[in-house]
Structure formats: C-alpha cells, structure tokens
Design an enzyme around this catalytic site. Sequence first.
Site, PDB file in Angstrom:
ATOM      1  N   HIS A  68      36.188  58.354  35.052  1.00  0.00           N
ATOM      2  CA  HIS A  68      36.587  57.760  33.943  1.00  0.00           C
ATOM      3  C   HIS A  68      37.661  56.482  34.619  1.00  0.00           C
ATOM      4  O   HIS A  68      37.204  55.430  34.078  1.00  0.00           O
ATOM      5  CB  HIS A  68      37.504  58.634  33.054  1.00  0.00           C
ATOM      6  CG  HIS A  68      38.547  57.813  32.345  1.00  0.00           C
ATOM      7  ND1 HIS A  68      38.131  57.050  31.145  1.00  0.00           N
ATOM      8  CD2 HIS A  68      39.873  57.590  32.260  1.00  0.00           C
ATOM      9  CE1 HIS A  68      39.167  56.484  30.511  1.00  0.00           C
ATOM     10  NE2 HIS A  68      40.190  56.784  31.282  1.00  0.00           N
ATOM     11  N   ASP A  98      27.788  23.806  35.527  1.00  0.00           N
ATOM     12  CA  ASP A  98      27.301  25.609  35.814  1.00  0.00           C
ATOM     13  C   ASP A  98      28.500  25.938  36.983  1.00  0.00           C
ATOM     14  O   ASP A  98      29.470  25.077  37.129  1.00  0.00           O
ATOM     15  CB  ASP A  98      25.953  25.697  36.107  1.00  0.00           C
ATOM     16  CG  ASP A  98      25.569  27.413  36.117  1.00  0.00           C
ATOM     17  OD1 ASP A  98      25.755  28.189  36.679  1.00  0.00           O
ATOM     18  OD2 ASP A  98      24.700  27.281  35.074  1.00  0.00           O
ATOM     19  N   TRP A 133      40.044  58.068  41.288  1.00  0.00           N
ATOM     20  CA  TRP A 133      39.694  56.603  41.436  1.00  0.00           C
ATOM     21  C   TRP A 133      40.318  56.231  42.778  1.00  0.00           C
ATOM     22  O   TRP A 133      39.942  55.179  43.429  1.00  0.00           O
ATOM     23  CB  TRP A 133      39.955  55.756  40.274  1.00  0.00           C
ATOM     24  CG  TRP A 133      41.224  55.107  40.197  1.00  0.00           C
ATOM     25  CD1 TRP A 133      42.360  55.933  40.002  1.00  0.00           C
ATOM     26  CD2 TRP A 133      41.634  54.021  40.650  1.00  0.00           C
ATOM     27  NE1 TRP A 133      43.495  54.976  39.924  1.00  0.00           N
ATOM     28  CE2 TRP A 133      43.253  53.762  40.515  1.00  0.00           C
ATOM     29  CE3 TRP A 133      41.205  52.901  41.095  1.00  0.00           C
ATOM     30  CZ2 TRP A 133      43.917  52.657  40.694  1.00  0.00           C
ATOM     31  CZ3 TRP A 133      41.731  51.495  41.543  1.00  0.00           C
ATOM     32  CH2 TRP A 133      43.097  51.580  41.182  1.00  0.00           C
ATOM     33  N   SER A 163      30.298  42.425  45.075  1.00  0.00           N
ATOM     34  CA  SER A 163      29.883  41.557  43.903  1.00  0.00           C
ATOM     35  C   SER A 163      31.272  40.931  43.305  1.00  0.00           C
ATOM     36  O   SER A 163      31.158  39.774  43.243  1.00  0.00           O
ATOM     37  CB  SER A 163      29.682  42.558  42.801  1.00  0.00           C
ATOM     38  OG  SER A 163      29.630  42.019  41.382  1.00  0.00           O
ATOM     39  N   SER A 164      32.543  41.513  43.437  1.00  0.00           N
ATOM     40  CA  SER A 164      33.577  41.118  42.775  1.00  0.00           C
ATOM     41  C   SER A 164      34.095  39.661  43.978  1.00  0.00           C
ATOM     42  O   SER A 164      34.583  38.664  43.566  1.00  0.00           O
ATOM     43  CB  SER A 164      34.905  41.764  42.816  1.00  0.00           C
ATOM     44  OG  SER A 164      34.395  42.835  41.693  1.00  0.00           O
ATOM     45  N   HIS A 247      47.430  47.832  43.705  1.00  0.00           N
ATOM     46  CA  HIS A 247      48.385  47.144  43.092  1.00  0.00           C
ATOM     47  C   HIS A 247      48.001  45.923  42.394  1.00  0.00           C
ATOM     48  O   HIS A 247      48.142  45.554  41.159  1.00  0.00           O
ATOM     49  CB  HIS A 247      49.908  47.378  43.425  1.00  0.00           C
ATOM     50  CG  HIS A 247      50.767  47.065  42.480  1.00  0.00           C
ATOM     51  ND1 HIS A 247      50.864  47.790  41.333  1.00  0.00           N
ATOM     52  CD2 HIS A 247      51.244  45.531  41.973  1.00  0.00           C
ATOM     53  CE1 HIS A 247      52.003  47.153  40.593  1.00  0.00           C
ATOM     54  NE2 HIS A 247      52.009  45.875  40.922  1.00  0.00           N
ATOM     55  N   GLU A 249      45.352  44.869  41.870  1.00  0.00           N
ATOM     56  CA  GLU A 249      44.209  45.302  40.914  1.00  0.00           C
ATOM     57  C   GLU A 249      44.652  45.194  39.603  1.00  0.00           C
ATOM     58  O   GLU A 249      44.100  44.831  38.564  1.00  0.00           O
ATOM     59  CB  GLU A 249      43.534  46.628  41.248  1.00  0.00           C
ATOM     60  CG  GLU A 249      42.464  47.122  40.258  1.00  0.00           C
ATOM     61  CD  GLU A 249      41.239  46.175  40.449  1.00  0.00           C
ATOM     62  OE1 GLU A 249      41.065  45.515  41.204  1.00  0.00           O
ATOM     63  OE2 GLU A 249      40.389  46.592  39.497  1.00  0.00           O
ATOM     64  N   TYR A 251      47.078  43.539  38.413  1.00  0.00           N
ATOM     65  CA  TYR A 251      47.046  42.009  37.741  1.00  0.00           C
ATOM     66  C   TYR A 251      45.743  41.446  37.717  1.00  0.00           C
ATOM     67  O   TYR A 251      45.589  40.599  36.881  1.00  0.00           O
ATOM     68  CB  TYR A 251      48.263  41.357  38.817  1.00  0.00           C
ATOM     69  CG  TYR A 251      49.484  42.197  38.842  1.00  0.00           C
ATOM     70  CD1 TYR A 251      50.261  41.868  37.845  1.00  0.00           C
ATOM     71  CD2 TYR A 251      49.932  42.684  39.906  1.00  0.00           C
ATOM     72  CE1 TYR A 251      51.526  42.558  37.574  1.00  0.00           C
ATOM     73  CE2 TYR A 251      51.238  43.230  39.721  1.00  0.00           C
ATOM     74  CZ  TYR A 251      51.961  43.405  38.730  1.00  0.00           C
ATOM     75  OH  TYR A 251      53.235  44.147  38.786  1.00  0.00           O
ATOM     76  N   SER A 262      46.658  33.567  25.881  1.00  0.00           N
ATOM     77  CA  SER A 262      47.344  32.102  25.791  1.00  0.00           C
ATOM     78  C   SER A 262      46.498  31.117  25.127  1.00  0.00           C
ATOM     79  O   SER A 262      47.059  29.722  24.853  1.00  0.00           O
ATOM     80  CB  SER A 262      47.528  31.431  27.405  1.00  0.00           C
ATOM     81  OG  SER A 262      48.688  32.288  28.134  1.00  0.00           O
ATOM     82  N   HIS A 296      55.207  50.679  46.144  1.00  0.00           N
ATOM     83  CA  HIS A 296      55.922  51.553  45.176  1.00  0.00           C
ATOM     84  C   HIS A 296      54.947  52.748  44.397  1.00  0.00           C
ATOM     85  O   HIS A 296      55.479  53.630  43.650  1.00  0.00           O
ATOM     86  CB  HIS A 296      56.675  50.757  43.994  1.00  0.00           C
ATOM     87  CG  HIS A 296      55.643  49.844  43.241  1.00  0.00           C
ATOM     88  ND1 HIS A 296      55.818  48.724  42.561  1.00  0.00           N
ATOM     89  CD2 HIS A 296      54.357  50.419  42.664  1.00  0.00           C
ATOM     90  CE1 HIS A 296      54.610  48.171  41.758  1.00  0.00           C
ATOM     91  NE2 HIS A 296      53.889  49.294  41.944  1.00  0.00           N
ATOM     92  N   HIS A 297      53.857  52.566  45.004  1.00  0.00           N
ATOM     93  CA  HIS A 297      53.074  53.817  44.669  1.00  0.00           C
ATOM     94  C   HIS A 297      53.000  55.184  45.487  1.00  0.00           C
ATOM     95  O   HIS A 297      52.521  56.132  45.283  1.00  0.00           O
ATOM     96  CB  HIS A 297      51.430  53.650  44.510  1.00  0.00           C
ATOM     97  CG  HIS A 297      51.065  52.306  43.433  1.00  0.00           C
ATOM     98  ND1 HIS A 297      51.013  52.653  42.155  1.00  0.00           N
ATOM     99  CD2 HIS A 297      51.271  50.917  43.484  1.00  0.00           C
ATOM    100  CE1 HIS A 297      50.649  51.710  41.342  1.00  0.00           C
ATOM    101  NE2 HIS A 297      50.857  50.688  42.352  1.00  0.00           N
ATOM    102  N   THR A 322      57.007  37.652  34.140  1.00  0.00           N
ATOM    103  CA  THR A 322      56.416  38.449  32.846  1.00  0.00           C
ATOM    104  C   THR A 322      57.134  38.039  31.562  1.00  0.00           C
ATOM    105  O   THR A 322      56.589  37.990  30.573  1.00  0.00           O
ATOM    106  CB  THR A 322      56.237  40.004  33.132  1.00  0.00           C
ATOM    107  OG1 THR A 322      55.839  40.435  34.448  1.00  0.00           O
ATOM    108  CG2 THR A 322      55.340  40.701  32.125  1.00  0.00           C
ATOM    109  N   LYS A 325      56.587  35.065  30.511  1.00  0.00           N
ATOM    110  CA  LYS A 325      55.165  34.710  29.556  1.00  0.00           C
ATOM    111  C   LYS A 325      55.381  35.339  28.228  1.00  0.00           C
ATOM    112  O   LYS A 325      55.096  34.598  27.198  1.00  0.00           O
ATOM    113  CB  LYS A 325      54.169  35.665  30.464  1.00  0.00           C
ATOM    114  CG  LYS A 325      53.811  35.110  31.635  1.00  0.00           C
ATOM    115  CD  LYS A 325      52.371  35.335  32.218  1.00  0.00           C
ATOM    116  CE  LYS A 325      51.460  34.687  31.338  1.00  0.00           C
ATOM    117  NZ  LYS A 325      51.314  33.308  31.457  1.00  0.00           N
ATOM    118  N   ARG A 445      49.841  65.174  35.972  1.00  0.00           N
ATOM    119  CA  ARG A 445      48.661  64.588  35.679  1.00  0.00           C
ATOM    120  C   ARG A 445      47.578  65.235  36.574  1.00  0.00           C
ATOM    121  O   ARG A 445      47.909  66.028  37.575  1.00  0.00           O
ATOM    122  CB  ARG A 445      48.496  63.114  35.890  1.00  0.00           C
ATOM    123  CG  ARG A 445      49.016  62.830  37.312  1.00  0.00           C
ATOM    124  CD  ARG A 445      49.202  61.352  37.245  1.00  0.00           C
ATOM    125  NE  ARG A 445      47.849  60.660  37.205  1.00  0.00           N
ATOM    126  CZ  ARG A 445      47.781  59.460  37.818  1.00  0.00           C
ATOM    127  NH1 ARG A 445      48.946  58.804  38.520  1.00  0.00           N
ATOM    128  NH2 ARG A 445      46.878  58.621  37.941  1.00  0.00           N
TER     129      ARG A 445
END
Lengths: 538, 69
Positions: A68, A98, A133, A163-164, A247, A249, A251, A262, A296-297, A322, A325, A445
């Site tokens: 998942h 292009d 994950w 790829s990314s 982390h 990731e 964002y 926006s 912080h993780h 944040t 925004k 969890r």
Amino acid sequence: MNSWWTYVNRWIFSTNAKDIAILYLLFGLVSGIIGSVFSFIIRMELSAPGSQFLSGNGQLYNVAISAHGILMIFFFIIPALFGAFGNYLVPLMIGAPDVAYPRVNNFTFWLLPPALMLLLISALTEEGPGGGWTVYPPLSSITSHSGPAIDLAILSLQLTGISSTLGSVNLIATMINMRAPGLSLYQMPLFAWAIMITSILLLLTLPVLAGGLFMLFSDRNLNTSFYAPEGGGDPVLYQHLFWFFGHPEVYILIMPAFGVVSHIIPSLAHKPIFGKEGMLWAMLSIALLGLMVWSHHLFTVGLDVDTRAYFSAATMVIAIPTGIKIFSWLATLTGGAIQWSRVPMLYAIGFLILFTIGGLTGVILSNSVLDIAFHDTYFVVAHFHYVLSMGALFGLCGAYYYWSPKMFGLMYNETLASIQFWILFIGVNIVFGPQHFLGLNGMPRRIPDYPDAFVGWNFVSSIGSVISILSLFLFMYVMYDQFTSNRVVKTNPYLIPSYFDDNVIFVNEKLGVAQSIEWLLHSPVHEHAFNTLPTKSI
Amino acid sequence: MNQGNQAFENARKPFRRANLITALGLGAFAFATFAYSVYRVHEDTFEDVVMTPELEKKIAEDRDLSKKN
C-alpha cells in the site's frame, strides 16, 4: 501505415510530453486502484479485533502494508501529480515546444511498468516483503526475509528512483533552457515553480536513497555488513539515509498540490493570486527546511538531547512558510467572486481545511518529547494521511477536474463530480479522524490485531474506508461519463462574465484572456501546441 | 509525436546545446551524490572504544566462551 502501427507509434514510442502525460495519468490511476485495494484489505482486517480476513497471517498483513505504502507514494502520487501534470502543463505554461529530452521522457515513463511488475511479483514471491515502505533493516535483512521478495522490492524502488531522477533532470532543464523569450524564471507560473522545486528535491535526495538501498541489497546478497552490528555496521545508519530522502519525499508529494491549488483558487475566485513572490519563497523555504529535518523520524533511536532539540526546532520552523501559503490562499479568496460549487474549488477548499489539520498535528509530532510517546501509534498514521491522503490526493483530484477539460476537450458531469467530492471528503475524514483518538490511546501501527478497548473507533474507521472506496468507483464512472457523453469544451469552462461585463465584450475579448498560457490554447491541446513559439511582452 | 518529425526537430534545435550541458551537469551531480553516499559509509572501526585491561580480559573471556559453545 496501418492503424495498429499508428496506435503503437503514438502510445508506446511517443516522445510527445502531452501523450506521455496521459500515459502517466493512466498508470497512476491503475496503481492508485491497486493501492486502494490494499488499503481496503488493511481496514477490513482491522474492522474488528482478532483475525478477520487474513487467517491470522501477520506477514500477509505486513505485505499489504508495504505494498500500500510503496504503491501510493512511488506509483500513484508521483506519476500522476508530478509526472502527468508536470509533463502536460510545464512546457505549455513556459511556452516551450516540448520537454528538453523527449526521448528520455519516453524512457522515463516506460521504466515504471516494469518497476510495478517487480513490486507485484515481490508481493507474490515466497513470504512477500513485510518490511513496510521504509524497508528498515534488520527486518529487511537476510535473517528476517530470506527469500527474494525484499530484493525484488529494492530493485523496483531503484527503477522508480532512476525514472524520477531522469524526469527531474528533464523538467529542470526544460524550465532553465526553454522558457519563452521574455519569461524569466521568477515570472514562471506557481505550478511550474512547484514542479521545479519538486524536481530539485528529487534530484538532491533520490541518489542518497539509491545509495542506501544499494548497500541494503549488498548486505543481503554480497555478505557486506553496512547495517549489521555484528560486522561493524549500524542499522540506524540506514534510517538516516532513508529519511534524508523520505522526509523531503513528503514535500515532493505535496509541493505539486501546492502549485495546483495556487492555480485553482485565483482562477475560480477571479482574482490574481495574493503575494505570488511570497508563495514562491515560501515553497523554496519549505523545500530547504525539508532537507534539514530528517531525524525527526528517528527520535526514538537514542539521539542525544541536543540533536533532538535541533530537529524539533527546525521542524517547527516549517510551519512558518506553510502558514504563509495558507494565509495567501485565504487572502486570495477574500473578496473574490468565488465559484464555490465548482468541483476544482471544492477540492481546493477541502485541501486547505484538511492539509491545515494535518499540518497542525505535524507541529505536535515535531516536539521530540511528545513524539516519543506517539511514535509508531495511529496518531502518526492519522497525521500523515491528513497531509497526503487528503492533501496530495485532493490536490491531484483538483488538478484532474481543473485541467482534464483542457487535456481531453471534454467536460465531466459537475453534479456527479461534486457528489464524488463529498463522498470522498466524508469517507476520508471518517477513516482518519478517529485514528487520532486511537493513537492518543496508544494503539500501535503495523499490528493486525488490537485490544477490545479500540473496537469502536476501528469499526468507524473501516466504515469510512468503505465510503472512500465508493467514491473511487464513482470517480471511475465520472471519467467514463466524461469520455462518452461528448460534452465538448472549446473555451475555458471556468471563465464567467463579471457583473458589469457586456456579453459581446466578454465573448469577443475576455475569452481570449487567461492567467496562464494553457487556457489560451485549443482544447485538447494540439500535438504541436504552438505554431510559433510565444514571446512574453514586457 | 512521430520520431524524425522535421518541424519538431527544427523547433528544438536552438535549445540543443544548452540542454546537453544541463543534462551532463545535473546527471553528474546525481551520480556524484550516489557515489559519495556509498563511499562515505565505512564500517565502524570502534576507534572511540578505549581498550582497558578489564575490557581486554572480558573480550578474551567472551571469545573463549564462544569457542567452547
């Protein structure tokens, strides 16, 4: 050329960013459906204590959890939000013919289907990958997962990473080198900037993840001990390498949604965006700070108090850009001629409310003292789903409803789409709202069972999952209806006359005005978007 | 988009050199980050562990114990 070859040539060998964007969208949709099925399995297993559907097979539950997470992050949100809308809209918004490397763009997309195959094969191989994950060792080490399932998952992640990375290089180069004459980087639309910042984050962090996974693969297969304490290695090192990517990731997933919102809000509030420069610098600040808060993780691994104080403080600081925004979006809405009931606006407002809730619980978790109590509880699960399942997903749905008439030249049924929004909005809140209470009461969890004290809210949460799946079915019907009902769109469907507009003036002049270039082009945009490349007037 | 489409090639021609330089720069950066991440991760040499006579004795005892087992 026969029609079969024409079809293959267009969809398999296409080097057109718009065609590749459609492929990304389809791929993301398929992956999202598979990922949703896994989430449904998880919630059904947790609908009551004891074994429900998985025959007490905890490893199978862990595999569903891993699949998942990986599917939703790497195969759904990134391809659909970043890949599809980035490829379709960025060249149009900056007036480029292009992307910079069209052939690489084709290759970038076609790395994903084999990666998805590897992941699905991994879930079906021996015991499957039960490491989540994050694939932390020692759970992902050869001693805990001796079969090839984890290796296949690692290879799948590496392929998506390549790829990314290629996609990021492509979009950065496009925006640096191929903007319309007169259009400075600073003047690019906010969605293009969001994609630019996302690409930079991917480019900075994915190679570190690739290094971390490469060493994990090496530990498993080549007898090295980067993460094995018995050989002088350190499993916490993996956590640092993983979260240096992991982390940012977050964002990477949410930044394109910032860009989408926006565009939707000023367009449907009929006002220019409030504080565009502030919004841009806020996104850059979030990206920069997001690169400096990964530990912080890891508050529970035994970090010393000074390190925890730094990572707590740095994490809290992210709330400031944040907040800028959120304030700017609200200020844009203020005093506007707002089309509240239009579907993209519903998603934008939903995003604002739910992302803010997720952000607030994030500030709570940034405090290392509280995080030690809440670590690995359902409070964390609720927090990141409010940010991602509601933030990124609502951004994605908003983007689809906002730009799909432009991409396909066909309008969806707005009544059905509004119903789909409300079902999803209610569904996800019922799934994840109660999980805050479960987490505050200490429910861990990634465990397929729980004490009877947690029955009530788990049952409610599982009902929410059923409601969310209903909205997914309705979304598929809305798409089917959109493509079969022949509601042709020729102009911008969100443009309405102002109170004082003369109809003739509106039709003759205002329909040719837009806040970004894509709305001035034909719907759907032609294979060659521009006969002559645009130039920005001063 | 068909490959070899001349109009498309012409439209892209002015950007080719800058795109190549950018690709090489960004690609080199990404690969260097990957290589540096792996290179900097050495196994722990335990240099920070001060060897005292008591510790040496305990290690020898542990070693003997593990040989017996």
